[in-house]
Design a protein around this motif. Structure first.
Motif, PDB file in Angstrom:
ATOM      1  N   HIS A   1       0.818  -1.212   0.000  1.00 56.58           N
ATOM      2  CA  HIS A   1       0.000   0.000   0.000  1.00 56.58           C
ATOM      3  C   HIS A   1       0.853   1.265   0.000  1.00 56.58           C
ATOM      4  O   HIS A   1       0.471   2.280  -0.600  1.00 56.58           O
ATOM      5  N   GLN A   2       2.000   1.198   0.664  1.00 58.11           N
ATOM      6  CA  GLN A   2       2.915   2.351   0.614  1.00 58.11           C
ATOM      7  C   GLN A   2       3.352   2.631  -0.814  1.00 58.11           C
ATOM      8  O   GLN A   2       3.325   3.772  -1.278  1.00 58.11           O
ATOM      9  N   LEU A   3       3.775   1.580  -1.501  1.00 60.23           N
ATOM     10  CA  LEU A   3       4.233   1.749  -2.878  1.00 60.23           C
ATOM     11  C   LEU A   3       3.078   2.125  -3.804  1.00 60.23           C
ATOM     12  O   LEU A   3       3.257   2.897  -4.748  1.00 60.23           O
TER      13      LEU A   3
ATOM     14  N   LEU B   1      13.326  -2.182  -6.116  1.00 59.10           N
ATOM     15  CA  LEU B   1      13.402  -1.023  -5.227  1.00 59.10           C
ATOM     16  C   LEU B   1      14.740  -0.307  -5.354  1.00 59.10           C
ATOM     17  O   LEU B   1      14.811   0.926  -5.245  1.00 59.10           O
ATOM     18  N   ARG B   2      15.798  -1.077  -5.606  1.00 58.21           N
ATOM     19  CA  ARG B   2      17.113  -0.454  -5.791  1.00 58.21           C
ATOM     20  C   ARG B   2      17.140   0.401  -7.052  1.00 58.21           C
ATOM     21  O   ARG B   2      17.695   1.516  -7.054  1.00 58.21           O
TER      22      ARG B   2
ATOM     23  N   ALA C   1      11.311   3.427  -0.776  1.00 58.65           N
ATOM     24  CA  ALA C   1      11.922   2.281  -1.454  1.00 58.65           C
ATOM     25  C   ALA C   1      13.137   1.787  -0.693  1.00 58.65           C
ATOM     26  O   ALA C   1      13.345   0.574  -0.537  1.00 58.65           O
ATOM     27  N   SER C   2      13.952   2.707  -0.208  1.00 59.14           N
ATOM     28  CA  SER C   2      15.151   2.336   0.542  1.00 59.14           C
ATOM     29  C   SER C   2      14.791   1.624   1.841  1.00 59.14           C
ATOM     30  O   SER C   2      15.374   0.592   2.191  1.00 59.14           O
ATOM     31  N   LYS C   3      13.803   2.181   2.560  1.00 56.85           N
ATOM     32  CA  LYS C   3      13.398   1.604   3.841  1.00 56.85           C
ATOM     33  C   LYS C   3      12.840   0.185   3.649  1.00 56.85           C
ATOM     34  O   LYS C   3      13.220  -0.749   4.360  1.00 56.85           O
ATOM     35  N   ILE C   4      11.971   0.024   2.692  1.00 59.67           N
ATOM     36  CA  ILE C   4      11.347  -1.286   2.454  1.00 59.67           C
ATOM     37  C   ILE C   4      12.397  -2.292   1.988  1.00 59.67           C
ATOM     38  O   ILE C   4      12.398  -3.451   2.413  1.00 59.67           O
ATOM     39  N   ARG C   5      13.316  -1.844   1.119  1.00 61.04           N
ATOM     40  CA  ARG C   5      14.339  -2.759   0.594  1.00 61.04           C
ATOM     41  C   ARG C   5      15.173  -3.354   1.727  1.00 61.04           C
ATOM     42  O   ARG C   5      15.421  -4.571   1.757  1.00 61.04           O
TER      43      ARG C   5
END
Length: 343
Positions: free
Chosen positions: A51-53, A101-102, A119-123
């Motif tokens: 949902h964040q993305l 995400l990278r 993206a960084s946090k989730i990765r």
């Protein structure tokens, strides 16, 4: 949501494609946690990532989409056919999410800081999530193997320990419980380490009696504790939620308590008189039958069981047995194990 600068079309296409790729990969992982593991805690985490993305998947990116001109559309790789197990599929999709995400981080850095940060946090969190899912999947596999196990071999010190256990495993022993009350810890660790490898080779469960430290050191499938050992809740905190814990019980009350408190299986006995504890009165078949009707988890009958009296247990509803002497003292441990399994 912040207004972002209009990116070049090709960059917008790239970000769009990788947002789709990341969300699709997350959905695969989420569904395994939902249907395969039934882990609500993991489902909630992954759903939040999706949902964040989704919230950050802006119209600008979607409008740049052009599947017809995508030169990579429809391309596959033969390695995809090697993904057979759920764990392989989950690992592949974790990697897919991380890679996507990278790419987003690199190309959105100067045009969409909010997306880049997410993206960084989730990765980075996916790395830990993958380990949690692997452990949960291994725990599921252990439970399935435990359910299928009919014969547990409890070891006793022996000069030919490895050979005896190997013969039993070859015959079909489904679980080995390493039990050694005397001797140096370094020797116990060495034996447990060897047995853990052998059990893994045969696809059998390996359990360490009492010693959580040794169980963790050799990555055993679990531990077995007695009524005077560490409390079950403390043992669970130490060994972790995905490992197995068996509990020795000698009464209906003890069995029901272990069942209620979250053990994975119990060993109940002695059913018959034993040579290891001749002073202990046997509990008998009727008591074993009561246990069978009172608990939900696997129960292994133990105590004086051999190929001559094995058939007497059939009337109790308990089909699983744990033995020591019947295999460890047998001249032919392979044949002894076979006989116990064939009844």
């Amino acid at each position: 949501m912040a207004v972002i600068p209009t990116p070049e079309k090709h960059v917008a296409q790239l970000i769009d494609a990788n947002l789709d790729r990341a969300r699709e990969g997350l959905r695969v992982i989420e569904d395994w946690c939902r249907y395969g593991l039934q882990r609500k805690d993991l489902i909630i985490i992954i759903k939040d990532y999706r949902h964040q993305l989704g919230r950050l998947h802006q119209k600008t990116y979607k409008q740049a989409r052009s599947a017809q001109t995508d030169q990579g559309s429809g391309l596959t790789h033969e390695a995809q056919n090697d993904r057979i197990s759920p764990l392989q599929i989950v690992s592949a999709n974790c990697a897919r999410v991380q890679e996507a995400l990278r790419v987003i981080e690199e190309f959105a850095r100067n045009i969409d800081p909010e997306l880049t940060k997410a993206a960084s946090k989730i990765r980075y969190e996916i790395y830990d999530l993958e380990i949690n899912i692997q452990e949960a999947t291994s725990g599921k596999k252990r439970q399935k193997e435990l359910s299928a196990c009919k014969l547990c071999l409890i070891t006793t010190p022996h000069q030919e320990l490895i050979a005896k256990v190997s013969a039993g495993l070859k015959a079909g022993v489904g679980m080995v419980q390493y039990r050694c009350k005397k001797g140096k810890d370094i020797d116990k660790f060495s034996e447990a380490e060897k047995l853990a490898v052998i059990c893994k080779d045969y696809g059998a469960l390996f359990i360490v009696n009492d010693r959580i430290d040794i169980a963790l050191a050799v990555d055993a499938d679990g531990i077995h504790i007695g009524q005077e050992d560490l409390p079950l809740d403390i043992a669970r905190k130490l060994i972790g939620p995905e490992k197995l814990i068996g509990v020795s019980c000698h009464s209906l009350e003890e069995a029901q308590k272990a069942d209620k408190n979250g053990s994975d299986y119990i060993g109940f006995g002695p059913i018959f008189r034993t040579t290891s504890k001749p002073e202990v009165a046997p509990l008998g078949l009727e008591c074993l039958k009561q246990i069978s009707n009172s608990i939900n988890q696997p129960c292994f009958a133990i105590g004086g069981i051999n190929h001559l009296n094995r058939s007497k247990l059939l009337s109790t509803g308990v089909s699983r047995i744990a033995v020591i002497d019947a295999i460890m003292k047998a001249e032919d441990p392979f044949q002894a194990s076979k006989q116990l399994l064939e009844i």
